[in-house]
Design an enzyme around this catalytic site. Structure first.
Site, PDB file in Angstrom:
ATOM      1  N   LYS A 157     -26.456-106.575 -78.428  1.00 52.82           N
ATOM      2  CA  LYS A 157     -27.516-107.656 -77.950  1.00 52.82           C
ATOM      3  C   LYS A 157     -26.795-108.912 -77.881  1.00 52.82           C
ATOM      4  CE  LYS A 157     -31.690-109.821 -79.752  1.00 52.82           C
ATOM      5  NZ  LYS A 157     -31.081-111.291 -79.061  1.00 52.82           N
ATOM      6  N   HIS A 197     -23.241-110.766 -71.913  1.00 54.59           N
ATOM      7  CA  HIS A 197     -23.289-111.933 -71.293  1.00 54.59           C
ATOM      8  C   HIS A 197     -22.327-112.950 -71.436  1.00 54.59           C
ATOM      9  CE1 HIS A 197     -26.035-114.726 -73.864  1.00 54.59           C
ATOM     10  NE2 HIS A 197     -25.260-114.134 -74.627  1.00 54.59           N
TER      11      HIS A 197
END
Length: 210
Positions: free
Chosen positions: A113, A117
């Site tokens: 999670k 990124h």
């Protein structure tokens, strides 16, 4: 703030890690040297995680049947805490020392999670490949990330992801489109890819199947 003042360097400089250039070390290494900053950062991430995962659990059913769930790249444990509160039969694994680029614990499924990124494609593939190795046959990685629209429009959702993409640019990370996540999936050795659901319109829950 020092990094933001020099934001143009993140665009024109070949050295993509602007935070490291300004502070002399990568962001997560710097956190160890500044306890106040580290505490604030982790508290913020835990609060955001609590809100996001509770929304995701209203629609996502992919934790059904999982007995052992490994949270790779987690922080204070909030992610697993929220998941296990709804699925108490799941054994959650998070606080294991080590380097996720070298190995990750084995489990029925793995969740990443807001991890990919933070990293370039090359480093994301390294982590995902280690996850692939740790999974059983037909295991899966659950990837929770903002999904960048293929074309940025004027909607508030698109602006949010674009702003996050700028933020990640400060330390060699980036937000990605659905096609780019599918590419990471295939390049890491997984057989198939699916966007299972979305929360807040742009927060995607994706499944990478071994």
């Amino acid at each position: 703030m020092q990094a933001w003042v020099n934001f143009k360097d993140a665009i024109i400089d070949k050295d993509n890690d602007l935070f490291k250039k300004i502070h002399g070390m990568p962001m997560y290494q710097y956190a160890k040297t500044d306890p106040t900053w580290n505490k604030t950062f982790n508290k913020a991430m835990a609060n955001v995680c609590n809100m996001e995962m509770r929304m995701i659990l209203e629609t996502y059913k992919g934790f059904d049947g999982i007995s052992t769930l490994v949270d790779v790249g987690g922080g204070t444990g909030q992610n697993l805490k929220v998941i296990v509160s709804k699925y108490p039969s799941i054994k959650g694994i998070e606080h294991v020392g080590g380097d996720m680029f070298e190995s990750v614990p084995k489990g029925d499924a793995i969740i990443l999670k807001a991890v990919c990124h933070n990293w370039s494609d090359e480093n994301s593939i390294k982590v995902l490949s280690k996850c692939h190795e740790a999974l059983p046959e037909k295991g899966k990685v659950i990837v929770v990330e903002f999904i960048m629209p293929e074309a940025i429009g004027a909607t508030e959702e698109a602006k949010l992801v674009a702003n996050m993409d700028n933020l990640m640019l400060l330390h060699d990370g980036r937000e990605r489109t659905e096609k780019e996540f599918e590419s990471l999936c295939k390049r890491s050795g997984f057989s198939s890819f699916k966007v299972s659901c979305r929360a807040f319109s742009v927060l995607g829950v994706m499944e990478f199947y071994k």
